[in-house]
Design an enzyme around this catalytic site. Structure first.
Site, PDB file in Angstrom:
ATOM      1  N   GLU A  44       0.827  -1.201   0.000  1.00  0.00           N
ATOM      2  CA  GLU A  44       0.000   0.000   0.000  1.00  0.00           C
ATOM      3  C   GLU A  44       0.869   1.263   0.000  1.00  0.00           C
ATOM      4  OE1 GLU A  44      -3.626   1.535   2.977  1.00  0.00           O
ATOM      5  OE2 GLU A  44      -2.400  -0.212   3.472  1.00  0.00           O
ATOM      6  N   LYS A 123      -9.099   2.664  -2.698  1.00  0.00           N
ATOM      7  CA  LYS A 123      -9.508   1.962  -1.485  1.00  0.00           C
ATOM      8  C   LYS A 123     -10.951   2.309  -1.108  1.00  0.00           C
ATOM      9  CE  LYS A 123      -7.455   1.245   3.122  1.00  0.00           C
ATOM     10  NZ  LYS A 123      -6.294   1.719   3.919  1.00  0.00           N
ATOM     11  N   CYS A 159      -5.836  -3.293   1.817  1.00  0.00           N
ATOM     12  CA  CYS A 159      -5.788  -3.372   3.279  1.00  0.00           C
ATOM     13  C   CYS A 159      -7.160  -3.445   3.948  1.00  0.00           C
ATOM     14  CB  CYS A 159      -4.974  -2.210   3.847  1.00  0.00           C
ATOM     15  SG  CYS A 159      -4.301  -2.553   5.494  1.00  0.00           S
ATOM     16  N   ILE A 304      18.286  -2.746  34.245  1.00  0.00           N
ATOM     17  CA  ILE A 304      17.790  -3.618  33.186  1.00  0.00           C
ATOM     18  C   ILE A 304      17.227  -2.832  31.998  1.00  0.00           C
ATOM     19  CG2 ILE A 304      15.514  -3.829  34.248  1.00  0.00           C
ATOM     20  CD1 ILE A 304      17.467  -6.498  32.246  1.00  0.00           C
TER      21      ILE A 304
END
Length: 553
Positions: A44, A123, A159, A304
């Site tokens: 797309e 579309k 889509c 972390i």
């Protein structure tokens, strides 16, 4: 009728780089032609990149897209490329009525053959949920397009057309097509791959023909497109599948008289931890390279979060392009400083130590702060240091906060929240540990040194802003906190629903209150890659100024 050989060009485009995008279309078409493809399908909005948001409304951008498409057609008129049929996404325009002088932009699929545009499809369905707001930009299409390639009838969709019932797919059920081709710019989120295949299989069954799903790949701002293009038959069988998170040309052959025969490759699926980690790497890599950066800088605390962000950055850009800075204060432990140095060594990253004591003391001599204000000053001095290095040396600053911290406001605005990109913004604390373990195990499986020091994973998390501080002094345990946040944010459950789930009312009230009070911080936090169904940002829109509080029963 002969076989139909289809090539799916799963490519990484950049919004606005019409020259680069056109070059990729021509290059991948040439590769497809060299392998005997009759039809090559691009994702797309390939010519313009996707999503283009309000760029679609600019006349200059519309003209550039039109000229780029003409360039594509011209360059595909050369030699062997004349024989191949190309379906490519681009920006189109559509006059809504004779009374409207200015045409509305459309999301268009264009068919090129022999150097000429022979068909186009706009579309039909426009998404208007989550990260999408296309109703305010594009005009919906109103036609069904079927083209003929090598004697086969090929239906086109874009889509969202296959995600909604009715519309072009319903019309194509009566059209007698041999294959349905859909162009996609479908962003990644954890668990979405199964949804796509299940949905595509239903549409394939409805039209009684295989469905070709071409998806784009790469990072674009806070979205990550994972590729994973595939072909699914009417029975639901996956006939071909491309790898995720990399450019790829997937070939598949439709055999006359059989909707299930295939000669396409089927790439093995990765586990979810690998998918999420690859999405984070892809998002960071796309943002850095497409915005003209080469290097990144971040604070290395020995904890972390910064360790995982550094590992992601090294995988995305190479350790030599990662600059880690340790900024110890009087409260920084020796093991944290050692862990930061060890991490940088394992990653092959640059490393420097910049104590913040003298700068902190200079502020304190002037301000005489106490309590939380004094603690936050340390974080702000660190943020200022990183931004200064960015200005002086041209690095992109990475914020290292995770989704849990962002949810409850456990970060210092203009301190550890500074940066141009936040790689783990959509990853909760529990998942941070999980991904760190996964990355280290991957290294062991490869015979490599694990990138993250074990002590960074196992020690209690702490901002080290006062003696003996740990996160759990002011927050519920992270495993419990993440469960409450998931229910409250991802599933929009209020106080009553949370308590009915069995969560302690005192913890619920604390967490909900923290989330409500932190919205202003989230609005100012750097963007980061979306990997969950509901990320902070365009997915969740809550007023900053609001007196709404969850009612107590």
């Amino acid at each position: 009728m002969t076989n139909l050989k289809v090539a799916i060009a799963q490519i990484d485009t950049c919004v606005g780089d019409v020259v680069g995008n056109v070059n990729k279309v021509v290059d991948f078409t040439r590769q497809a032609a060299a392998q005997g493809a009759d039809l090559v399908v691009f994702p797309e909005m390939t010519v313009t990149g996707y999503p283009i948001e309000d760029l679609a409304l600019r006349g200059s951008f519309q003209r550039a897209a039109e000229e780029a498409l003409a360039e594509v057609a011209y360059r595909l008129s050369d030699g062997d490329l004349r024989e191949i049929t190309v379906v490519v996404g681009t920006l189109g325009s559509l006059a809504l009525s004779d009374h409207v002088a200015m045409p509305r932009p459309t999301n268009r699929a264009v068919v090129i053959r022999g150097g000429k545009i022979v068909a186009a499809y706009d579309k039909h369905h426009l998404p208007n949920y989550g990260v999408f707001d296309e109703y305010r930009i594009f005009a919906p299409g109103n036609t069904t397009t079927v083209i003929e390639v090598a004697g086969h009838r090929v239906g086109l969709a874009i889509c969202e057309d296959i995600w909604q019932d009715g519309g072009p797919v319903h019309e194509l059920e009566q059209a007698g097509i041999d294959v349905l081709v859909t162009l996609n710019g479908s962003p990644y989120e954890e668990g979405k791959r199964a949804q796509r295949v299940e949905l595509a299989a239903r549409r394939a069954a409805a039209v009684n023909a295989p469905l070709v799903y071409a998806n784009q790949v790469g990072g674009q701002d806070d979205l990550v497109f994972d590729g994973g293009s595939f072909v699914v038959g009417p029975s639901g069988a996956v006939l071909a599948r491309a790898p995720k998170f990399e450019e790829h040309l997937l070939l598949w052959t439709l055999t006359p008289g059989s909707t299930e025969d295939h000669t396409g490759e089927v790439t093995d699926l990765s586990d979810l931890d690998e998918e999420v980690y690859q999405a984070l790497v892809t998002g960071l890599q796309g943002y850095v390279t497409k915005n003209g950066f080469r290097t990144v800088v971040l604070g290395l605390s020995g904890g972390i979060d910064s360790a995982l962000v550094a590992a992601i950055a090294a995988d995305a850009l190479g350790g030599q392009n990662v600059y880690g800075v340790s900024m110890p204060s009087r409260y920084s432990s020796e093991h944290s400083k050692d862990d930061a140095a060890d991490l940088a060594k394992r990653l092959g990253a640059h490393y420097r130590v910049q104590p913040i004591g003298p700068m902190f003391d200079a502020f304190q001599d002037q301000l005489g702060l106490e309590g939380v204000a004094e603690e936050n000053l340390q974080a702000r001095v660190r943020g200022m240091t990183l931004m200064a290095l960015s200005n002086a040396e041209g690095h992109l600053v990475l914020a290292t906060g995770n989704k849990t911290e962002l949810a409850v406001g456990y970060s210092t605005i203009y301190g550890d929240a500074v940066g141009g990109y936040a790689p783990i913004k959509d990853v909760d604390k529990s998942r941070v540990w999980q991904l760190s373990r996964w990355r280290n195990n991957l290294a062991v499986d490869r015979g490599e040194i694990p990138p993250i020091p074990e002590s960074s994973i196992t020690k209690p998390p702490s901002a080290e802003l006062r003696p003996g501080q740990v996160d759990q002094d002011s927050l519920p345990p992270y495993d419990l906190l993440d469960k409450v946040l998931d229910a409250h944010i991802e599933h929009a459950e209020g106080r009553l629903e949370l308590i009915e789930r069995g969560f302690d009312p005192e913890i619920v009230d604390k967490v909900v209150s923290l989330v409500d009070r932190a919205e202003w911080k989230r609005r100012q936090y750097p963007m980061g890659p979306k990997v969950t169904a509901l990320a902070f940002g365009r997915d969740r829109r809550v007023p900053v100024t609001s007196r709404w509080r969850e009612p107590h029963q």
